[in-house]
Scaffold this motif. Sequence first.
Motif, PDB file in Angstrom:
ATOM      1  N   VAL A 825      43.554  51.664  50.819  1.00 55.04           N
ATOM      2  CA  VAL A 825      43.054  50.043  50.976  1.00 55.04           C
ATOM      3  C   VAL A 825      44.614  49.688  50.727  1.00 55.04           C
ATOM      4  O   VAL A 825      46.037  49.755  50.800  1.00 55.04           O
ATOM      5  N   VAL A 826      44.147  48.415  51.605  1.00 55.17           N
ATOM      6  CA  VAL A 826      44.962  47.981  51.945  1.00 55.17           C
ATOM      7  C   VAL A 826      45.632  46.621  50.750  1.00 55.17           C
ATOM      8  O   VAL A 826      44.618  46.214  50.088  1.00 55.17           O
ATOM      9  N   PHE A 827      46.862  45.810  50.905  1.00 52.73           N
ATOM     10  CA  PHE A 827      47.689  45.357  49.786  1.00 52.73           C
ATOM     11  C   PHE A 827      47.962  44.324  50.759  1.00 52.73           C
ATOM     12  O   PHE A 827      48.877  44.032  51.528  1.00 52.73           O
ATOM     13  N   GLN A 828      48.122  43.110  50.234  1.00 52.57           N
ATOM     14  CA  GLN A 828      47.852  41.952  50.558  1.00 52.57           C
ATOM     15  C   GLN A 828      48.700  41.249  49.791  1.00 52.57           C
ATOM     16  O   GLN A 828      48.253  41.029  48.592  1.00 52.57           O
ATOM     17  N   VAL A 829      49.454  39.928  50.909  1.00 56.41           N
ATOM     18  CA  VAL A 829      50.610  39.186  50.295  1.00 56.41           C
ATOM     19  C   VAL A 829      50.200  37.467  49.938  1.00 56.41           C
ATOM     20  O   VAL A 829      49.896  38.015  51.565  1.00 56.41           O
ATOM     21  N   ALA A 867      52.831  36.071  40.053  1.00 53.33           N
ATOM     22  CA  ALA A 867      51.438  36.838  40.751  1.00 53.33           C
ATOM     23  C   ALA A 867      50.752  35.391  39.998  1.00 53.33           C
ATOM     24  O   ALA A 867      50.435  35.320  39.189  1.00 53.33           O
ATOM     25  N   LYS A 868      49.918  34.256  41.057  1.00 55.22           N
ATOM     26  CA  LYS A 868      49.243  33.352  40.720  1.00 55.22           C
ATOM     27  C   LYS A 868      47.929  33.748  40.842  1.00 55.22           C
ATOM     28  O   LYS A 868      46.934  33.728  39.518  1.00 55.22           O
ATOM     29  N   LYS A 869      47.440  34.889  41.058  1.00 57.54           N
ATOM     30  CA  LYS A 869      46.306  35.110  41.350  1.00 57.54           C
ATOM     31  C   LYS A 869      46.333  36.979  42.053  1.00 57.54           C
ATOM     32  O   LYS A 869      46.697  36.783  42.614  1.00 57.54           O
ATOM     33  N   ILE A 870      45.057  37.187  41.333  1.00 55.09           N
ATOM     34  CA  ILE A 870      45.205  38.939  42.021  1.00 55.09           C
ATOM     35  C   ILE A 870      43.637  38.962  42.246  1.00 55.09           C
ATOM     36  O   ILE A 870      43.313  39.071  41.555  1.00 55.09           O
ATOM     37  N   ILE A 871      43.234  39.293  43.641  1.00 54.70           N
ATOM     38  CA  ILE A 871      41.800  39.891  43.644  1.00 54.70           C
ATOM     39  C   ILE A 871      42.281  41.152  44.152  1.00 54.70           C
ATOM     40  O   ILE A 871      42.626  41.408  44.886  1.00 54.70           O
ATOM     41  N   VAL A 872      41.326  42.113  42.950  1.00 55.72           N
ATOM     42  CA  VAL A 872      41.571  43.347  43.652  1.00 55.72           C
ATOM     43  C   VAL A 872      39.506  43.507  43.961  1.00 55.72           C
ATOM     44  O   VAL A 872      39.040  43.388  43.979  1.00 55.72           O
ATOM     45  N   VAL A 873      38.892  44.193  45.688  1.00 58.67           N
ATOM     46  CA  VAL A 873      38.725  45.291  45.751  1.00 58.67           C
ATOM     47  C   VAL A 873      38.215  46.205  46.142  1.00 58.67           C
ATOM     48  O   VAL A 873      39.701  46.304  47.203  1.00 58.67           O
ATOM     49  N   PRO A 874      37.985  46.542  44.769  1.00 56.33           N
ATOM     50  CA  PRO A 874      37.693  48.556  44.359  1.00 56.33           C
ATOM     51  C   PRO A 874      37.359  48.828  46.140  1.00 56.33           C
ATOM     52  O   PRO A 874      36.074  48.228  46.320  1.00 56.33           O
ATOM     53  N   GLY A 875      37.932  49.489  46.495  1.00 56.07           N
ATOM     54  CA  GLY A 875      38.248  50.887  47.821  1.00 56.07           C
ATOM     55  C   GLY A 875      38.502  50.083  48.834  1.00 56.07           C
ATOM     56  O   GLY A 875      38.372  50.444  50.264  1.00 56.07           O
ATOM     57  N   LYS A 876      39.111  48.706  49.412  1.00 56.20           N
ATOM     58  CA  LYS A 876      39.357  48.030  49.860  1.00 56.20           C
ATOM     59  C   LYS A 876      40.541  47.346  50.276  1.00 56.20           C
ATOM     60  O   LYS A 876      41.325  47.067  50.960  1.00 56.20           O
ATOM     61  N   LEU A 877      40.438  46.449  49.200  1.00 58.63           N
ATOM     62  CA  LEU A 877      42.303  45.733  49.482  1.00 58.63           C
ATOM     63  C   LEU A 877      42.106  45.261  47.821  1.00 58.63           C
ATOM     64  O   LEU A 877      42.001  45.069  47.003  1.00 58.63           O
ATOM     65  N   VAL A 878      43.895  44.696  47.906  1.00 56.91           N
ATOM     66  CA  VAL A 878      44.305  43.799  46.765  1.00 56.91           C
ATOM     67  C   VAL A 878      45.107  42.690  47.839  1.00 56.91           C
ATOM     68  O   VAL A 878      45.734  42.988  48.415  1.00 56.91           O
ATOM     69  N   ASN A 879      44.696  41.278  47.055  1.00 54.04           N
ATOM     70  CA  ASN A 879      45.747  40.502  47.502  1.00 54.04           C
ATOM     71  C   ASN A 879      46.040  39.414  46.372  1.00 54.04           C
ATOM     72  O   ASN A 879      45.801  39.474  45.567  1.00 54.04           O
ATOM     73  N   VAL A 880      48.010  39.561  46.615  1.00 56.21           N
ATOM     74  CA  VAL A 880      48.371  39.119  44.928  1.00 56.21           C
ATOM     75  C   VAL A 880      48.718  37.319  45.612  1.00 56.21           C
ATOM     76  O   VAL A 880      49.234  37.351  47.090  1.00 56.21           O
ATOM     77  N   VAL A 881      48.044  36.681  45.632  1.00 56.42           N
ATOM     78  CA  VAL A 881      48.529  34.767  45.838  1.00 56.42           C
ATOM     79  C   VAL A 881      49.622  35.016  44.542  1.00 56.42           C
ATOM     80  O   VAL A 881      49.538  34.611  43.920  1.00 56.42           O
TER      81      VAL A 881
END
Length: 882
Positions: A825-829, A867-881
Amino acid sequence: MSSEQRKAFPFSEFEPKWQGEWEASKAYRTPNPGDADFDASKPKYFVLDMFPYPSGNGLHVGHPEGYTATDIIGRFKKMNGFNVLHPMGWDAFGLPAEQYAIKTGTHPRVTTEANVANFTKQLKSLGFAYDWDREVNTTDPGYFKWTQWIFLKLYNSYVGDDGKAHPISELEAQGLSREEIDHRRLAYVSEAPVNWCPQLGTVLANEEVVDGKSEVGGFPVERRPMRQWMLRITSYAQRLIDELDGLDWPESIKLLQRNWIGRSEGAHVQFQISNFKSQIQVFTTRPDTLFGATYMVLAPEHRLVDEITSEEQLAAVEEYREKTARKSDLERTELAKEKSGVFTGAYAINPVNNERIPIWIADYVLMGYGTGAIMAVPAHDERDFEFAKKFELPIKQVVQPPEGHDWQGFTDNGIAVNSGFLDGLSTPEAKKKITAWLEEKGLGKGTTNFKLRDWLFSRQRYWGEPFPIVWENGQHRSLPESELPLMPPTLEDFKPTGTPEPPLSKATDWVQYSATAKRELNTMPQWAGSCWYYLRYCDARNSERFVGVEAERYWMTGSVHGSQFSVPGSSASGNNREQGIENRELRPGGVDLYVGGTEHAVLHLLYARFWHKVLFDLGYVSTPEPFQRLVNQGLILGEDGQKMSKSRGNVVNPDDVVREYGADALRLYEMFMGPLEQVKPWSMKGVEGVYRFLARVWRLVMEVDDEGVWSLSKALQDVPANKQLTKALHETIKKCGEDIEKLSFNTAISQMMVCTNAFTGAEVKPAGAIVTFLKVLSPFAPHLAEELNAQIRSQFPALAAKRFLSDETWPAYDPAALIEDEVEVVFQVNGKLRDKARVPIQATKEEIEQIALASARVQEFMEGKPAKKIIVVPGKLVNVVV
RNA sequence: GCCGAUGUGGUGAAAUGGUAAACACAGCGGACUUAAAAUCCGCUGCCCGAAAGGGCUUACCGGUUCGAGUCCGGUCAUCGGCACCA
């Protein structure tokens, strides 16, 4: 690479061997309904190549591109339980054979036979799974008998008010005269200006003339009136447009056909000629601009010109007409920019305002379109505008354009002005109102016009189907079907006569049909044979009928029972399309997949659709359309990125490639080059790449000793594949299956490479898994797969395919084998990649989020902000805004 | 002029709106070899940096979105078709 040099694998031994075995055992024979071994429970799949013209140059690398694609599909469908019809044949009549014959003095039948033999040998060397029992040849009397028979159907049919073809006998029953009937036939004789090519010594269809030159040879073409056979394709213009809707064709090809047919809606308007009884009828798409018509133009050839030209203008008009007549089509289009014309001295009355407007002749008005006459509205038509400026004719605004546009030369929709009762109406409203007004007054009528012209169907050639027609007392009549096939005469001298008189005129005995009747001397164009060959494949050896009823129904509809089509075209509407794919009986087209080049977008594909519709209307075929799905393969360019041509010296000969790298490498390379539909350059290095891949597959199974003798590899064992190899294998089964359906062969091959690389890295090669892999490879590289299967069978008989891989079932993949315990899983900020981690596959969204937020690098880039918002796509990525 | 297709590394290309460049070619390095070929293994978008790392990047400009090669609007280029069709 010289032949002395050791090959990476012995393809030159096993490829011919398997080709021989397949042929001897008729491995690719396809039974027909009624045959003992026909299995009616299987669905059908008809996969068709555009059959080649067997030229003296032999196969070009472009041929195997499409043929390999269809071969892969056909083999794949067969392994998936379909009855597959995948045939091949020869479009062997035609100009090049005759041109060559004239040059060398060899009879075209001789050169054609030699060329067919060469093509056959070449195609067989590529291992295509054709059912050669169904081979057709358009020059074979057993074939062209039925081409002539279909011509008789056209000759003896007319299009009724319902828009469908009916037997001419219906008109006879209504008591119509001979002349009236001849006027309605779908095949008729016309004395009209045609495209005459002196160098080729024949007339050509509009479609065969490009920029005023012949498509074959590039010789100048001139227009001259001649007596010719025409096919009334214009009667089908609307259906040829409408019924494209239900077909799975590239939109661009559909558009090309629609544009070629060129439908436009408008109105016919009558203009009274001042001081004459006659009227001029014009066609216009802009009846709303009638108030702006300030002059009229007739085509120079228009029949009214003689009648209305005034004394004073006579000399000028005559001179202009002669000048235009002398111009070839080429000159007429080349000089298109500069308008020319002459005043006739006559005037017409504009029916809406009774204004007297001058009548001109000009060659920018074409006799062949509409009525050969126009009303000129210079304010709102570019050509009229140019003409009016040059000859200082009045320009009157009748359309108000939107803000910011000049009204002069404005051709788009606007608001009617200076137009009496039309003022204030939008262009579409004004069109409606004026059309209704004209119809009410009897001055005009709403009409639809097409650019498509009737198909000029006769040629002054030797090497074509003779017409089954005789002439007696100046009238034509058909030969009885019992006299078919009508063989051409055996001519020693088949050269053109140098005049429009066809070469068949030299066969004086043959020409004399009876004491009082002579045969038709023209022959049919090359397109005739290719208009229905796909139907013949369904039942190629039938001597009683052009195609057997059951065979046609089964291969075209998949049904063993009755036809589902009662109303032509009605099932072809867009709404039914989705269903039609579900329920194949509702699809308008019969051939499931047709692959070929774009060059036939408007010629062959339009002609074949037309013939098919006539046959459908008359009840001889079960579907309103011939080809359901069409795919155009892209052109293969030379290594220099230029079109392959002898003069550039960049032509690649498939025989050379087969000799040096083998048929499988050629097949695989052409599929690996890129997407099938794309134009792409050849690369010998690329061939070597796939050749190396095939050698790697070979070495999964085989090993070589010091003497260079190959034997089964000792690493090959009857053991189950480990988890990693199982995953690679099942991913390959899945992806290749999906990609083949999508015709995405390049990505399927890259997946097989990935799989092979995984197996190459394994110390022990699991034989069972490799056999499964060979099944997946077999549609692409049938020889290598077959050989390795046979090698494995010698030691592991229980694991390998018993007979041929093509008899095997396509392997099923196990979805469980594809799943891993952990995924990355990739982590994005803020959308930027900052870290990665492997997490268990069953981790919940919350758990993954926690892992991401715990990452030191994620925290670093969050810079302590919440974190204003956290998008989690299971098996793919997490994007922390933040 | 009108219509259509296409623009991603040095090259052919890949990528259900979610790690751009998978798979190949070419190139570089290594193993094996007396040597070469073949084979096997590794590296290979660009810029900065010794490295860790950072920045940039899917023809160009703008928009939508947490996120755009991908969707939307515009521009440019290349290729293909049609071209006085009223």
